[in-house]
Design a protein around this motif. Structure first.
Motif, mmCIF file in Angstrom:
data_model
loop_
_atom_site.group_PDB
_atom_site.id
_atom_site.type_symbol
_atom_site.label_atom_id
_atom_site.label_comp_id
_atom_site.label_asym_id
_atom_site.label_seq_id
_atom_site.Cartn_x
_atom_site.Cartn_y
_atom_site.Cartn_z
ATOM 1 N N ALA A 167 65.306 34.250 114.566
ATOM 2 C CA ALA A 167 65.335 33.936 113.136
ATOM 3 C C ALA A 167 65.688 35.122 112.248
ATOM 4 C CB ALA A 167 63.982 33.372 112.704
ATOM 5 N N HIS A 168 65.642 36.328 112.753
ATOM 6 C CA HIS A 168 65.948 37.502 111.933
ATOM 7 C C HIS A 168 67.442 37.524 111.588
ATOM 8 C CE1 HIS A 168 66.477 41.643 110.720
ATOM 9 N NE2 HIS A 168 65.160 41.698 110.560
ATOM 10 N N ASP A 179 56.245 27.407 106.679
ATOM 11 C CA ASP A 179 56.819 28.646 106.138
ATOM 12 C C ASP A 179 57.724 29.337 107.154
ATOM 13 O OD1 ASP A 179 55.682 28.332 103.641
ATOM 14 O OD2 ASP A 179 53.955 29.624 104.082
ATOM 15 N N GLN A 180 57.344 29.323 108.431
ATOM 16 C CA GLN A 180 58.192 29.911 109.464
ATOM 17 C C GLN A 180 59.483 29.127 109.623
ATOM 18 O OE1 GLN A 180 55.115 29.790 112.507
ATOM 19 N NE2 GLN A 180 55.246 32.011 112.755
ATOM 20 N N LEU A 181 59.388 27.796 109.556
ATOM 21 C CA LEU A 181 60.599 26.970 109.628
ATOM 22 C C LEU A 181 61.514 27.238 108.438
ATOM 23 C CD1 LEU A 181 59.278 23.520 110.887
ATOM 24 C CD2 LEU A 181 60.954 24.989 112.018
ATOM 25 N N ARG A 182 60.926 27.334 107.241
ATOM 26 C CA ARG A 182 61.730 27.640 106.048
ATOM 27 C C ARG A 182 62.443 28.981 106.205
ATOM 28 N NH1 ARG A 182 57.182 25.688 103.451
ATOM 29 N NH2 ARG A 182 57.532 23.641 102.560
ATOM 30 N N ALA A 183 61.703 29.990 106.662
ATOM 31 C CA ALA A 183 62.295 31.317 106.826
ATOM 32 C C ALA A 183 63.409 31.290 107.871
ATOM 33 C CB ALA A 183 61.212 32.324 107.213
ATOM 34 N N SER A 184 63.193 30.595 108.974
ATOM 35 C CA SER A 184 64.208 30.496 110.020
ATOM 36 C C SER A 184 65.455 29.776 109.511
ATOM 37 C CB SER A 184 63.652 29.755 111.238
ATOM 38 O OG SER A 184 62.580 30.450 111.794
ATOM 39 N N PHE A 185 65.252 28.678 108.808
ATOM 40 C CA PHE A 185 66.388 27.917 108.298
ATOM 41 C C PHE A 185 67.132 28.713 107.223
ATOM 42 C CE2 PHE A 185 68.507 24.564 105.816
ATOM 43 C CZ PHE A 185 69.212 23.960 106.838
#
Length: 173
Positions: free
Chosen positions: A12-13, A94-100
């Protein structure tokens, strides 16, 4: 660094996404990656490459000695930067939002870069959204057929333009 076992966190980075997109479908040396990513400091680039190798998303295709050091050539590893459904299910909203967001940001960066290709960009560009009505079995069959359809086009061939294909499945409200 993210935990070694969590591919979603590693991939995701934004810098790691750029590395994967650069390598996708071809083998690149660390020197070639540095040339493609001049805005990323060399030590930072090496750390991100190491994180991708640690989780199996990147693999060392070959090594050779160059001026007293070892130059590695990287290829996509067995994990192929694909985050499995079971792993996605473990991520918070929040992790999904950041990844997307990282995915969309990299998609936009790639699009902006392609505009410098002029008419070639327009002749190889396409995007759109359409609705499908599927269940999990349908999606599995579509994915299998999609993989079979794309297989002949995944190897670099002289005289053919490299294009990036990104897919997104979003359940509609």
């Amino acid at each position: 660094m993210p935990p070694q076992g969590n591919i979603a966190d590693v991939v995701a980075h934004p810098v790691r996404l750029r590395i994967l997109q650069a390598v996708g479908g071809r083998d690149l040396t660390t020197a070639q990656l540095r040339e493609l990513m001049t805005d990323v400091p060399q030590a930072t680039l090496y750390r991100h490459i190491a994180a991708l190798v640690d989780v199996g998303v990147l693999a060392v295709a070959s090594e050779r000695r160059v001026r007293g050091t070892v130059e590695r050539t990287y290829t996509l590893g067995e994990q192929m930067a694909h985050v499995e459904q079971s792993e996605l299910a473990t991520l918070s909203d929040d992790q999904l939002r950041a990844s997307f967001l990282a995915f969309v940001g990299e998609l936009l960066r790639t699009f902006e870069g392609s505009l410098s290709l002029g008419d070639l960009a327009r002749s190889h560009l396409g995007f759109g959204t359409g609705a499908m009505y599927v269940d999990e079995d349908d999606l599995a069959r579509i994915q299998q057929g999609f993989n079979e359809l794309l297989a002949p086009y995944l190897e670099e061939v002289t005289g053919k333009q490299r294009v990036m294909l990104s897919t997104v499945l979003l359940p509609a409200e």
